[in-house]
Design a protein around this motif. Structure first.
Motif, PDB file in Angstrom:
ATOM      1  N   HIS A  40       0.828  -1.205   0.000  1.00  0.00           N
ATOM      2  CA  HIS A  40       0.000   0.000   0.000  1.00  0.00           C
ATOM      3  C   HIS A  40       0.868   1.263   0.000  1.00  0.00           C
ATOM      4  N   LEU A  41       1.918   1.250   0.809  1.00  0.00           N
ATOM      5  CA  LEU A  41       2.756   2.443   0.929  1.00  0.00           C
ATOM      6  C   LEU A  41       3.550   2.701  -0.351  1.00  0.00           C
ATOM      7  N   GLU A  42       4.102   1.644  -0.938  1.00  0.00           N
ATOM      8  CA  GLU A  42       4.852   1.808  -2.185  1.00  0.00           C
ATOM      9  C   GLU A  42       3.953   2.318  -3.311  1.00  0.00           C
ATOM     10  N   SER A  54      10.553   2.093  -4.342  1.00  0.00           N
ATOM     11  CA  SER A  54      10.520   0.957  -3.427  1.00  0.00           C
ATOM     12  C   SER A  54      10.927   1.447  -2.051  1.00  0.00           C
ATOM     13  N   ILE A  55      10.412   0.818  -1.020  1.00  0.00           N
ATOM     14  CA  ILE A  55      10.708   1.235   0.344  1.00  0.00           C
ATOM     15  C   ILE A  55      11.277   0.059   1.132  1.00  0.00           C
ATOM     16  N   VAL A  56      12.088   0.392   2.123  1.00  0.00           N
ATOM     17  CA  VAL A  56      12.716  -0.601   2.989  1.00  0.00           C
ATOM     18  C   VAL A  56      12.246  -0.351   4.413  1.00  0.00           C
ATOM     19  N   HIS A  73      12.402   3.571   4.726  1.00  0.00           N
ATOM     20  CA  HIS A  73      13.083   4.621   3.957  1.00  0.00           C
ATOM     21  C   HIS A  73      12.894   4.405   2.460  1.00  0.00           C
ATOM     22  N   PHE A  74      13.026   5.508   1.722  1.00  0.00           N
ATOM     23  CA  PHE A  74      13.000   5.445   0.267  1.00  0.00           C
ATOM     24  C   PHE A  74      13.961   6.488  -0.280  1.00  0.00           C
ATOM     25  N   ASP A  75      14.406   6.280  -1.513  1.00  0.00           N
ATOM     26  CA  ASP A  75      15.334   7.189  -2.183  1.00  0.00           C
ATOM     27  C   ASP A  75      14.638   7.859  -3.353  1.00  0.00           C
ATOM     28  N   ILE A  76      14.980   9.123  -3.573  1.00  0.00           N
ATOM     29  CA  ILE A  76      14.404   9.884  -4.685  1.00  0.00           C
ATOM     30  C   ILE A  76      15.435  10.913  -5.145  1.00  0.00           C
TER      31      ILE A  76
END
Length: 262
Positions: A40-42, A54-56, A73-76
């Motif tokens: 849901h969050l992704e 993508s999230i960790v 966390h996620f990267d952007i």
């Protein structure tokens, strides 16, 4: 959403603090043919930020387990308006997931590997209460809190806790360091709090089930030592249901928050 006036940045890392009601989810982690919090969050992040992300997460919770606090966390590539994204996520996500805040961290900060402790609570109802049924495990028989706390003391150490782990679990070690394990009575509830550097699959639920057997007088408190030394899941008690289990805190070293505090 993006702050376009900023120069291009190769990669920025953001932490998300969230909470969720685990009743309708098959746990945190994405899995085929099952609804998960991570999925849901992704999906929400990817739609709102208009790119695949993508999230960790800081760790996994099993099906039906709740979280009062979890970090991911996620990267952007570009900076985001953190408060605006929190607002939009909470409108987009189901009511069972709530995002508390989003904040930037140092690029090397990792939601899972940098966590130094996790704290769980397990809730036992000692009076039948329909409003607690989805968030506790009802025990009609009387329990000795004193004996359960005597037994819990034997858990506070670094040890191989394979006896409390789900079988056929792919882990590099069964060693964990438990810092706290205590029962408290609060009105019609018994709450077990346990804090450790890491937890094995099903570990808390197996520990609680074993301590309940102590509380019911089925085994003496000191038997916990033998169960741990055995490394045998069959020697420990039953696993209590998931609905009474809450992840309540994930702690990080101060350096993780340094960038956010400046």
């Amino acid at each position: 959403m993006y702050l376009c006036e900023q120069n291009y940045i190769e990669s920025l890392r953001y932490f998300i603090e969230l909470a969720y009601d685990g009743q309708s989810f098959h746990g945190w982690q994405i899995q085929p043919n099952a609804e998960s919090v991570q999925e849901h969050l992704e999906k929400a992040l990817s739609v709102l930020l208009n790119q695949e992300l993508s999230i960790v997460g800081a760790g996994r919770t099993d099906a039906g387990v709740h979280a009062k606090q979890l970090f991911a966390h996620f990267d952007i590539e570009k900076p985001i308006d953190e408060k605006q994204l929190v607002y939009k996520l909470n409108r987009f996500l189901p009511n069972t997931i709530g995002v508390k805040r989003i904040f930037s961290v140092h690029d090397e900060a990792h939601a899972r590997f940098d966590a130094i402790s996790r704290t769980y609570e397990y809730v036992i109802s000692i009076e039948k209460n329909p409003f607690l049924a989805a968030y506790s495990y009802y025990m009609a028989r009387p329990l000795s809190v004193e004996k359960m706390n005597q037994a819990a003391v034997y858990l506070i150490k670094e040890a191989d806790f394979q006896c409390f782990s789900k079988s056929k679990t792919d882990v590099y070690t069964y060693f964990c360091t438990i810092e706290q394990a205590v029962w408290e009575k609060k009105e019609e509830k018994l709450i077990f709090t346990i804090k450790a550097n890491r937890f094995l699959r099903n570990m808390v639920r197996a520990i609680v089930g074993t301590l309940l057997e102590v509380g019911l007088g089925k085994i003496p408190p000191e038997r916990i030592q033998e169960i741990i030394k055995s490394k045998d899941r069959g020697k420990a008690g039953f696993s209590v249901p998931a609905q009474g289990l809450f992840l309540t805190e994930v702690a990080y070293p101060n350096r993780i928050l340094e960038k956010n505090d400046k």
